[in-house]
Design an enzyme around this catalytic site. Structure first.
Site, PDB file in Angstrom:
ATOM      1  CG  ASP A 173      -2.163   0.801   1.085  1.00  0.00           C
ATOM      2  OD1 ASP A 173      -2.490   1.214  -0.049  1.00  0.00           O
ATOM      3  OD2 ASP A 173      -2.846   1.023   2.102  1.00  0.00           O
ATOM      4  CG  HIS A 256      -5.033   3.108  -3.869  1.00  0.00           C
ATOM      5  ND1 HIS A 256      -3.681   3.415  -3.831  1.00  0.00           N
ATOM      6  CD2 HIS A 256      -5.341   2.628  -2.636  1.00  0.00           C
ATOM      7  CE1 HIS A 256      -3.205   3.137  -2.628  1.00  0.00           C
ATOM      8  NE2 HIS A 256      -4.193   2.659  -1.882  1.00  0.00           N
ATOM      9  CG  HIS A 259      -7.464  -2.428  -4.135  1.00  0.00           C
ATOM     10  ND1 HIS A 259      -8.669  -1.879  -3.714  1.00  0.00           N
ATOM     11  CD2 HIS A 259      -7.210  -3.455  -3.299  1.00  0.00           C
ATOM     12  CE1 HIS A 259      -9.110  -2.551  -2.658  1.00  0.00           C
ATOM     13  NE2 HIS A 259      -8.240  -3.513  -2.390  1.00  0.00           N
ATOM     14  CG  HIS A 273      -5.957  -2.160   0.489  1.00  0.00           C
ATOM     15  ND1 HIS A 273      -6.918  -1.607  -0.328  1.00  0.00           N
ATOM     16  CD2 HIS A 273      -5.008  -1.197   0.673  1.00  0.00           C
ATOM     17  CE1 HIS A 273      -6.579  -0.361  -0.629  1.00  0.00           C
ATOM     18  NE2 HIS A 273      -5.426  -0.085  -0.038  1.00  0.00           N
TER      19      HIS A 273
END
Length: 364
Positions: A173, A256, A259, A273
């Site tokens: 992340d 992101h 994702h 994540h």
């Protein structure tokens, strides 16, 4: 466009920090009654420490059990529990989804908020953002709350004794922070606050990346041994504080959004994540046409610490183009941060980027 920077009211990190929770809350003027949102396992493990720490400063608390998913159902249940006990403060304890739920509950019920991550698996604890999922695990929407938590307290002893995979996911992340921030600024697009990024946000984003490269591998080795070292402290700060300030105050881009698109496919639900964000970053570098040396550096770091670099690494070894089309279309849905790029981002571009990133990584 105004420049804007957001941060929690206070950030506290260190060995056995949970023992100081009550003291720190009292120092910053947080009072009871408090509602603690935590899973059954966390509640069982932490009950004595909460009683000692909060009891010492006279903060009464009630525990509300978190069921595991940051869904609207969980948010509504938490808000109802807070109202029932007339809480003044919401204390969320656990992993990313517990804390996302806690921020949403705190915002809905108008409470002061304390975040106590037990994992350094993502960069959300310091933010005013919650990712809300469907009951089946697909990203439903992103909630932006009026303010950041009043307190973020990080117990590095607890994190060092958690499975190392979570720390690695946090690195994934955090790995995207600098690259997404750079893109947003180059594109002259707004950050997650709807404003321009400050020099501070950009400097912290770059420091986050540099810290990962320097401290990621030795911190991982220490956590695998269950110990806290200076590298672990710095790495946890990078995963939690530097990346959290960077993503919110500098901005997010394709990584992101990819994702979010990947959550549309069931096999990816077994992956964390940050693991999916790491692959999303490779897609971003591919669609942006970044230099091969940069792509190689990121892939090399991912492999050194155990982050995904291939579709097969996130459960998609035999994925079809039809399924990837679903991912690509969700990646560029209206409002997604994929549109923070300085060029038009289409499903076709994302689909090509996914295949290109997978192939490029295979060749390294």
């Amino acid at each position: 466009m105004l420049t804007m920077f957001a941060a929690p009211g206070r950030y506290v990190q260190g060995r056995d920090a949970t023992r100081e929770l009550g003291t720190v809350m009292a120092q910053v003027g947080l009072r009871g009654p408090a509602l603690i949102l935590a899973s059954a396992r966390i509640s069982c493990e932490m009950a004595d420490r909460w009683q000692q720490s909060l009891g010492a400063v006279g903060i009464d608390f009630t525990v509300h059990r978190f069921a595991g998913e940051c869904s609207q159902k969980e948010i509504d249940a938490g808000a109802a529990a807070a109202t029932a006990v007339r809480a003044n403060t919401l204390i969320a304890v656990g992993g990313g989804k517990a804390l996302d739920t806690g921020r949403a509950v705190g915002a809905a019920a108008g409470l002061k908020m304390v975040m106590c991550p037990t994992l350094a698996s993502n960069d959300a604890p310091c933010s005013a953002v919650s990712v809300v999922y469907t009951e089946s695990g697909e990203v439903q929407r992103i909630m932006h709350h009026p303010r950041n938590p009043e307190l973020v307290l990080v117990d590095t002893t607890i994190i060092a004794n958690s499975p190392a995979r979570f720390l690695v996911a946090g690195m994934g992340d955090a790995l995207a922070t600098w690259f997404e921030a750079r893109t947003v600024v180059e594109a002259c697009k707004p950050n997650e606050l709807g404003a321009a990024a400050s020099m501070s946000a950009m400097a912290l984003s770059r420091l986050c990346y540099d810290t990962l490269l320097a401290d990621g591998p030795p911190a991982l080795a220490a956590v695998e041994a269950g110990v806290v070292t200076p590298a672990v402290e710095r790495l946890i700060e990078a995963n939690t504080l530097l990346s959290g300030l960077g993503f919110e105050s500098a901005g997010l881009a394709v990584a992101h959004s990819v994702h979010n698109g990947l959550t549309m496919l069931g096999p990816t639900h077994d992956f964390l994540h940050g693991e999916k964000v790491a692959f999303g970053l490779l897609v971003q570098l591919a669609v942006e046409g970044r230099p091969s040396a940069e792509f190689r550096e990121v892939v090399g770091f991912c492999r050194e610490v155990g982050l995904p670099t291939r579709l097969a690494d996130i459960g998609l070894s035999d994925v079809s183009d039809d399924d990837l089309q679903v991912v690509a279309e969700r990646t560029v849905a209206p409002g997604e941060t994929a549109h923070k790029e300085p060029f038009e981002v289409t499903p076709e571009l994302i689909l090509d980027g996914i295949r290109a990133a997978d192939s490029w990584a295979a060749a390294i």
